[in-house]
Design a protein around this motif. Structure first.
Motif, PDB file in Angstrom:
ATOM      1  N   PHE A  38     -10.819  -8.800  -7.361  1.00 19.38           N
ATOM      2  CA  PHE A  38     -10.659  -8.553  -5.932  1.00 19.38           C
ATOM      3  C   PHE A  38      -9.491  -9.389  -5.434  1.00 19.38           C
ATOM      4  O   PHE A  38      -9.458 -10.608  -5.629  1.00 19.38           O
ATOM      5  CB  PHE A  38     -11.924  -8.928  -5.171  1.00 19.38           C
ATOM      6  CG  PHE A  38     -11.780  -8.838  -3.668  1.00 19.38           C
ATOM      7  CD1 PHE A  38     -11.829  -7.610  -3.028  1.00 19.38           C
ATOM      8  CD2 PHE A  38     -11.573  -9.981  -2.905  1.00 19.38           C
ATOM      9  CE1 PHE A  38     -11.685  -7.519  -1.653  1.00 19.38           C
ATOM     10  CE2 PHE A  38     -11.441  -9.908  -1.535  1.00 19.38           C
ATOM     11  CZ  PHE A  38     -11.491  -8.672  -0.899  1.00 19.38           C
ATOM     12  N   THR A  39      -8.529  -8.715  -4.816  1.00 19.54           N
ATOM     13  CA  THR A  39      -7.380  -9.395  -4.227  1.00 19.54           C
ATOM     14  C   THR A  39      -7.400  -9.138  -2.730  1.00 19.54           C
ATOM     15  O   THR A  39      -7.236  -7.987  -2.303  1.00 19.54           O
ATOM     16  CB  THR A  39      -6.060  -8.874  -4.820  1.00 19.54           C
ATOM     17  OG1 THR A  39      -6.092  -9.050  -6.239  1.00 19.54           O
ATOM     18  CG2 THR A  39      -4.875  -9.630  -4.232  1.00 19.54           C
ATOM     19  N   PRO A  40      -7.621 -10.158  -1.911  1.00 20.62           N
ATOM     20  CA  PRO A  40      -7.678  -9.954  -0.451  1.00 20.62           C
ATOM     21  C   PRO A  40      -6.362  -9.398   0.077  1.00 20.62           C
ATOM     22  O   PRO A  40      -5.281  -9.797  -0.339  1.00 20.62           O
ATOM     23  CB  PRO A  40      -7.938 -11.371   0.087  1.00 20.62           C
ATOM     24  CG  PRO A  40      -8.501 -12.125  -1.065  1.00 20.62           C
ATOM     25  CD  PRO A  40      -7.862 -11.551  -2.286  1.00 20.62           C
ATOM     26  N   LYS A  41      -6.502  -8.450   1.002  1.00 24.67           N
ATOM     27  CA  LYS A  41      -5.326  -7.887   1.664  1.00 24.67           C
ATOM     28  C   LYS A  41      -5.734  -7.373   3.036  1.00 24.67           C
ATOM     29  O   LYS A  41      -6.900  -7.054   3.278  1.00 24.67           O
ATOM     30  CB  LYS A  41      -4.722  -6.766   0.838  1.00 24.67           C
ATOM     31  CG  LYS A  41      -5.687  -5.648   0.483  1.00 24.67           C
ATOM     32  CD  LYS A  41      -5.030  -4.620  -0.421  1.00 24.67           C
ATOM     33  CE  LYS A  41      -6.024  -3.522  -0.822  1.00 24.67           C
ATOM     34  NZ  LYS A  41      -5.402  -2.523  -1.711  1.00 24.67           N
ATOM     35  N   ASP A  42      -4.755  -7.304   3.911  1.00 20.97           N
ATOM     36  CA  ASP A  42      -4.972  -6.802   5.271  1.00 20.97           C
ATOM     37  C   ASP A  42      -6.101  -7.548   5.977  1.00 20.97           C
ATOM     38  O   ASP A  42      -6.978  -6.945   6.602  1.00 20.97           O
ATOM     39  CB  ASP A  42      -5.275  -5.297   5.254  1.00 20.97           C
ATOM     40  CG  ASP A  42      -4.116  -4.491   4.686  1.00 20.97           C
ATOM     41  OD1 ASP A  42      -2.966  -4.942   4.839  1.00 20.97           O
ATOM     42  OD2 ASP A  42      -4.373  -3.440   4.093  1.00 20.97           O
ATOM     43  N   GLY A  43      -6.106  -8.861   5.857  1.00 17.90           N
ATOM     44  CA  GLY A  43      -7.105  -9.653   6.561  1.00 17.90           C
ATOM     45  C   GLY A  43      -8.459  -9.703   5.902  1.00 17.90           C
ATOM     46  O   GLY A  43      -9.390 -10.287   6.458  1.00 17.90           O
ATOM     47  N   GLU A  44      -8.622  -9.107   4.711  1.00 14.22           N
ATOM     48  CA  GLU A  44      -9.910  -9.139   4.015  1.00 14.22           C
ATOM     49  C   GLU A  44     -10.191 -10.546   3.509  1.00 14.22           C
ATOM     50  O   GLU A  44      -9.276 -11.331   3.242  1.00 14.22           O
ATOM     51  CB  GLU A  44      -9.902  -8.156   2.844  1.00 14.22           C
ATOM     52  CG  GLU A  44      -9.833  -6.706   3.248  1.00 14.22           C
ATOM     53  CD  GLU A  44      -9.816  -5.784   2.039  1.00 14.22           C
ATOM     54  OE1 GLU A  44     -10.267  -4.644   2.157  1.00 14.22           O
ATOM     55  OE2 GLU A  44      -9.337  -6.223   0.974  1.00 14.22           O
ATOM     56  N   ASN A  51     -14.907 -11.851  -8.164  1.00 15.82           N
ATOM     57  CA  ASN A  51     -14.196 -12.605  -9.208  1.00 15.82           C
ATOM     58  C   ASN A  51     -15.069 -13.641  -9.903  1.00 15.82           C
ATOM     59  O   ASN A  51     -14.557 -14.608 -10.476  1.00 15.82           O
ATOM     60  CB  ASN A  51     -12.960 -13.293  -8.609  1.00 15.82           C
ATOM     61  CG  ASN A  51     -12.021 -12.304  -7.941  1.00 15.82           C
ATOM     62  OD1 ASN A  51     -11.839 -11.181  -8.420  1.00 15.82           O
ATOM     63  ND2 ASN A  51     -11.435 -12.706  -6.826  1.00 15.82           N
ATOM     64  N   ALA A  52     -16.396 -13.445  -9.878  1.00 20.25           N
ATOM     65  CA  ALA A  52     -17.300 -14.365 -10.562  1.00 20.25           C
ATOM     66  C   ALA A  52     -17.650 -13.880 -11.960  1.00 20.25           C
ATOM     67  O   ALA A  52     -18.212 -14.640 -12.745  1.00 20.25           O
ATOM     68  CB  ALA A  52     -18.571 -14.563  -9.737  1.00 20.25           C
ATOM     69  N   LEU A  53     -17.320 -12.628 -12.275  1.00 19.82           N
ATOM     70  CA  LEU A  53     -17.650 -12.052 -13.584  1.00 19.82           C
ATOM     71  C   LEU A  53     -16.402 -11.354 -14.142  1.00 19.82           C
ATOM     72  O   LEU A  53     -16.331 -10.133 -14.228  1.00 19.82           O
ATOM     73  CB  LEU A  53     -18.811 -11.065 -13.435  1.00 19.82           C
ATOM     74  CG  LEU A  53     -19.344 -10.349 -14.683  1.00 19.82           C
ATOM     75  CD1 LEU A  53     -19.747 -11.335 -15.760  1.00 19.82           C
ATOM     76  CD2 LEU A  53     -20.520  -9.454 -14.317  1.00 19.82           C
ATOM     77  N   PRO A  54     -15.379 -12.133 -14.533  1.00 18.90           N
ATOM     78  CA  PRO A  54     -14.103 -11.527 -14.951  1.00 18.90           C
ATOM     79  C   PRO A  54     -14.063 -11.058 -16.400  1.00 18.90           C
ATOM     80  O   PRO A  54     -13.170 -10.291 -16.768  1.00 18.90           O
ATOM     81  CB  PRO A  54     -13.104 -12.674 -14.736  1.00 18.90           C
ATOM     82  CG  PRO A  54     -13.916 -13.917 -14.965  1.00 18.90           C
ATOM     83  CD  PRO A  54     -15.299 -13.596 -14.452  1.00 18.90           C
ATOM     84  N   PHE A  55     -15.004 -11.473 -17.240  1.00 18.65           N
ATOM     85  CA  PHE A  55     -14.893 -11.248 -18.677  1.00 18.65           C
ATOM     86  C   PHE A  55     -14.876  -9.766 -19.035  1.00 18.65           C
ATOM     87  O   PHE A  55     -14.087  -9.333 -19.893  1.00 18.65           O
ATOM     88  CB  PHE A  55     -16.043 -11.955 -19.404  1.00 18.65           C
ATOM     89  CG  PHE A  55     -15.988 -11.799 -20.892  1.00 18.65           C
ATOM     90  CD1 PHE A  55     -15.078 -12.513 -21.647  1.00 18.65           C
ATOM     91  CD2 PHE A  55     -16.845 -10.915 -21.547  1.00 18.65           C
ATOM     92  CE1 PHE A  55     -15.011 -12.358 -23.025  1.00 18.65           C
ATOM     93  CE2 PHE A  55     -16.783 -10.760 -22.926  1.00 18.65           C
ATOM     94  CZ  PHE A  55     -15.870 -11.486 -23.672  1.00 18.65           C
TER      95      PHE A  55
END
Length: 949
Positions: A38-44, A51-55
């Motif tokens: 998850f990449t925050p954008k537009d004020g998110e 991003n707690a389970l990236p594996f």
């Protein structure tokens, strides 16, 4: 293998195995967006689950030939047991199956676990014990370790137990002891139920799972397939059961060190960014896993192989993918053929599927007879197989939604006739009902027994009649006919049930309007707001009626209590739990936030406010009739106040447990301490409270006054003059005029304590407001002389329905507060755990049903004859309110059976209506009417009256 295909419906071969072992990990409630970056954008802003389970994602990107990650779409209802059925049989669920989530029965259909056992595979299960209800005696008894699955407050026991036994099985010395290991983790699901997904506890559980998958990949060998999946997702509060996107969008990840996975032209090398891209159905797991392990596909499977598992490392092995799909198509065709034969379905009803099958057969036969330039047309075979599978699945979805219209009409017929009988009993009998009730019960019982005999005879002797349907229908009709003969026997006592006053018409029209509204999905969605409007309407009408009373006392009491009733209704409306369909026009206040299942910190003040205010309020109403004495002081001043104080302590300890306010050993003891506190509250409330009610004498006090003018409050005392001349004295019986109402109301308090305990802090506040509204309503009814009208029972019906929503519930599976089962318990205990959930869910309706007799007894003339009959009349009217709602929701659910929102809106509301009616029936008859009879016996012991009974 030499055989991959047969066009005969009676035979089918299968695919050669790719793996000899498999580890299947099911992470309960693993939502797809938990697994992708998850990449925050537009004020998110990022949430705790991001991003707690990236594996899983990282492996699928960096090693595309070893792993793939896809959205895994569940069929509703999204409850664990039904999802396990779909994941192992490949068949579609039905909405009614959701009820069996609480008492699962063994799967009789062909399934993956049965195929594994038939193939001689040793299957080990670790984790959620639901599997053992579905597959008894299927797992290795020495290596299997089941754990209790329903304690949603326990985040770690099951997960730690699975880890403790899973990794030793991967050691080289133990690898030969098993063929398939199934591990079912529950921590993510329980964290969602307890806290909601946006909580640090969710981050911790996802990080734990991330580490588990990393260690698992390092431990497996080349011959072992690893499958990680979720059975469903969760909504913004961490609940599930419905069909919202967040609830149906789970994740599936497959891994193998062989490097045989690939990507098709419709999928990229990277996993989909959202669940809307390249989703696969959960039923697709069954043929995929069967073919990879070299097993026959279960007979009733409707899924199709997942492309990435068969397309090859370079994404070009279209031949293998086509073979996998045609084998699956053959199995599906065999199942469809057998199903059509059993159900007597015509070819016309499944013509689309048969046309697709013919096309697939022709393409295959052509490839067998002719060597095409460039080789066989694998792409054409694959396309035709997918078209056939898609067409068949669409037909089966329609067939699964078949409705037995005749049986539905019979059900509506029984409900309608029962409603008519209830109308006659409630409003159509002149005089006392108690002397007629035994006759009616005897006639109804005789009719019921006759109906059972007739139903069994028809079901056993005539093939066209199903035994269970014939028996149930004939039993119901027989009971109603027997009741009709009873009514005919007392026909000289019957009167027209048509309303004869403005208040009676109002009490009829509002429930009828409410029932008619359930034909619209928007009305059903906003039922809480409609009930708010109806209650405010009643409040205004009662105020206007009170304002017209001739007596200044009645006018003052009626007006002030009407205002209080309306203000309290508005205050209770501030407690809201919005359903998904109400968004964005609704804002939930019941929990700390829209993404939480815990109460806000400020809400912890509500139980303490209740402790101080509610006993004082109830004391005031008893004191107004000089009835606050003897047992009332103990019940209100001790049992209620102490119960509320301990409830406030419980929720404080619960917040400390959730927030981990204390560390070390202190934190570990919090659960034990708070469970003990809850058990003490129930003992004080129900045990001590019921004992007090059972042994209490009428709330009376007698004193003698000389030269008294006997001007005590008219509604509170009874003066008896003695002596002669100027030496006259008066014996004042304090509380005499409300001897029945005050005595009976003691029964309300034990249940009030229990229901408040089992609600979250905001729900407890709503129940406290409900108790105040009930007392206000009693005063309004007395001030306006409405005890003999249906106003009291109907308003209580509206109040119960209204506060059902105000205690954090909706007519949805996902709003059930399962954690209430563990407020006074450490583990599931039958029948107590289900009872606690029912008290939490339907506590408002239960309290209102218990309060119904008080609408007749409050300030009723002490020597009035036939009071028990009046109570029966009022209770029948109250049940009539819910019976009307149940009939309406049943009719509309049947009428709208093809509506897009049937399973999402209309069916859940129909189910709630049926359950509430059953509960109110039982509580009204056993608790309320039975309590009234006991209360009369107590009064009769003092005064020797029998006329009230």
């Amino acid at each position: 293998m030499s055989c991959y295909w047969s066009s005969s419906p009676g035979s089918c071969c299968w695919h050669p195995s790719s793996f000899s072992k498999a580890i299947v990990i099911l992470v309960d409630a693993l939502r797809y967006d938990f697994t992708v970056p998850f990449t925050p954008k537009d004020g998110e802003t990022a949430h705790h689950y991001h991003n707690a389970l990236p594996f899983l994602y990282a492996t699928a990107v960096k090693q595309p030939n070893n792993a793939f990650l896809l959205p895994f779409i569940a069929d509703p209802p999204t409850v664990t047991l039904q999802r396990l059925k779909g994941l192992t049989t490949g068949t579609l669920p039905t909405f009614v199956d959701a009820g069996s989530n609480f008492a699962g029965t063994a799967i009789d259909e062909d399934n993956l676990i049965a195929q594994l056992r038939t193939a001689g595979k040793n299957v080990v299960h670790l984790g959620d014990d639901t599997w053992h209800a579905l597959f008894p005696d299927y797992f290795d008894p020495d290596l299997t370790r089941p754990f209790d699955s329903f304690n949603v407050w326990d985040l770690h026991t099951v997960d730690n137990g699975v880890n403790e036994h899973l990794f030793p099985l991967l050691h080289p010395t133990n690898i030969s002891k098993w063929d398939v290991v199934i591990g079912h983790y529950l921590g993510v699901d329980h964290a969602g139920h307890r806290y909601g997904p946006d909580h640090p506890a969710m981050t911790a559980k996802l990080q734990q799972m991330n580490g588990v998958f990393h260690d698992l990949v390092n431990a497996v060998d080349n011959e072992t397939l690893v499958v990680v999946m979720g059975d469903h997702g969760m909504d913004s509060k961490g609940d599930h059961g419905g069909e919202s996107d967040d609830e149906i969008e789970a994740a599936i990840w497959m891994y193998s060190k062989k490097g045989i996975f690939g990507r098709t032209s419709v999928s990229s090398l990277t996993p989909p960014a959202t669940a809307k891209e390249r989703p696969v159905a959960q039923i697709d797991l069954v043929p995929t896993l069967s073919l990879l392990l070299g097993l026959p596909i279960p007979f009733n499977n409707l899924g199709r192989p997942i492309d990435e598992a068969f397309i090859g490392a370079k994404g070009s092995d279209i031949g293998n993918l086509a073979l996998a799909n045609r084998v699956t198509s053959a199995q599906i065709h065999r199942y469809q053929y057998e199903y059509a034969q059993a159900r007597g379905l015509s070819d016309e009803s499944r013509s689309t599927s048969l046309d697709a099958w013919t096309k697939l057969t022709e393409i295959w036969d052509l490839n067998q007879r002719v060597i095409l330039p460039g080789g066989q047309d694998w792409k054409g075979i694959y396309t035709a197989a997918v078209e056939y599978q898609t067409a068949t699945l669409e037909i089966c979805r329609a067939l699964w939604a078949r409705f037995d219209v005749v049986s539905m009409l019979h059900g509506v017929e029984v409900l309608a006739l029962g409603l008519v009988a209830l109308v006659v009993y409630a409003r159509g009998i002149n005089g006392d009902r108690t002397e007629l009730t035994p006759l009616l019960l005897i006639r109804a019982t005789i009719g019921t027994v006759a109906g059972i005999v007739v139903g069994l005879t028809l079901g056993l002797s005539i093939p066209q009649f199903q035994l269970i349907h014939a028996t149930v229908y004939c039993t119901a009709i027989g009971g109603l006919l027997g009741l009709a003969t009873g009514f005919y026997h007392i026909r000289n006592r019957l009167q027209s049930p048509i309303p004869s006053s403005a208040w009676s018409w109002t009490s009829l029209m509002l429930p009828v309007a409410l029932s008619a509204g359930f034909a619209a999905n928007s009305f059903t969605i906003w039922e809480d707001e409609i009930l708010l409007f109806f209650l405010n309407t009643f409040g205004v009408l009662l105020f206007l009626s009170s304002f017209r009373q001739k007596s200044p006392v009645d006018r003052t009491i009626g007006c002030t209590q009407s205002i209080a009733f309306t203000v309290l209704t508005r205050l209770a409306s501030l407690s809201r739990l919005c359903r998904e369909e109400q968004m964005p026009h609704c804002r939930s206040t019941y929990y700390a936030s829209a993404n939480s299942s815990t109460s806000a910190t400020w809400q912890l003040t509500i139980p303490f406010i209740l402790t101080l205010a509610l006993p004082a309020v109830i004391k005031t109403y008893f004191a107004q009739t000089l009835s606050y004495q003897h047992s009332a002081t103990f019940m209100v001043g001790f049992i209620l106040r102490l119960g509320l104080a301990l409830t406030a302590l419980f929720w404080t300890l619960d917040a400390a447990d959730d927030g981990e306010w204390f560390g070390g050993s202190t934190q570990a003891y919090l659960k034990t301490v708070k469970v003990f506190v809850a058990q003490v509250v129930l003992a004080i409330g129900l045990a001590a409270g019921y004992a007090t009610f059972g042994w209490a004498a009428p709330l009376l006090n007698i004193r003698e006054e000389r030269n008294s003018s006997a001007t005590e409050l008219r509604s509170a005392s009874q003066p008896i003059e003695t002596g002669e001349g100027e030496a006259k004295s008066s014996i004042i019986i304090l509380g005499y005029a409300n001897v029945h109402g005050s005595r009976y109301l003691l029964l309300f308090i034990p249940w009030l304590v229990a229901v408040i305990l089992l609600q979250k802090p905001m729900g407890g506040g709503a129940i406290g407001i409900l108790a105040w509204q009930v007392l206000s309503l009693l005063e309004i009814i007395d001030a306006n002389q409405l005890a003999d009208t249906p106003v009291g029972p109907v308003v209580l019906g509206l109040l119960g329905s209204f506060h059902f929503f105000k205690t954090g519930h909706q007519a949805t599976l996902s709003s059930v507060q399962w954690e209430s089962a563990f407020i006074p318990l450490h583990y599931i205990r039958y029948p107590w755990s289900p009872l606690f959930v029912m008290l939490n869910t339907f506590g408002a309706q239960i309290l209102c049903a218990i309060a119904v007799p008080a609408t007749v007894l409050w300030k009723a003339p002490p020597k009035k004859k036939g009071l028990l009959g009046d109570v029966a009349k009022a209770m029948a009217t109250h049940i009539l309110f819910y019976a009307l709602i149940n009939l309406a929701t049943t009719m509309w659910a049947g009428h709208l059976r093809r509506h897009l929102m049937l399973y999402r809106i209309f069916s859940p509301r129909f189910m709630v209506g049926a359950i509430v009616l059953l509960i109110v029936d039982l509580v009204g008859i056993l608790v309320a009417v039975g309590g009234t009879r006991w209360s009369f016996m107590s009064v009769a012991d003092v005064f020797g009256w029998s006329s009230v009974q």
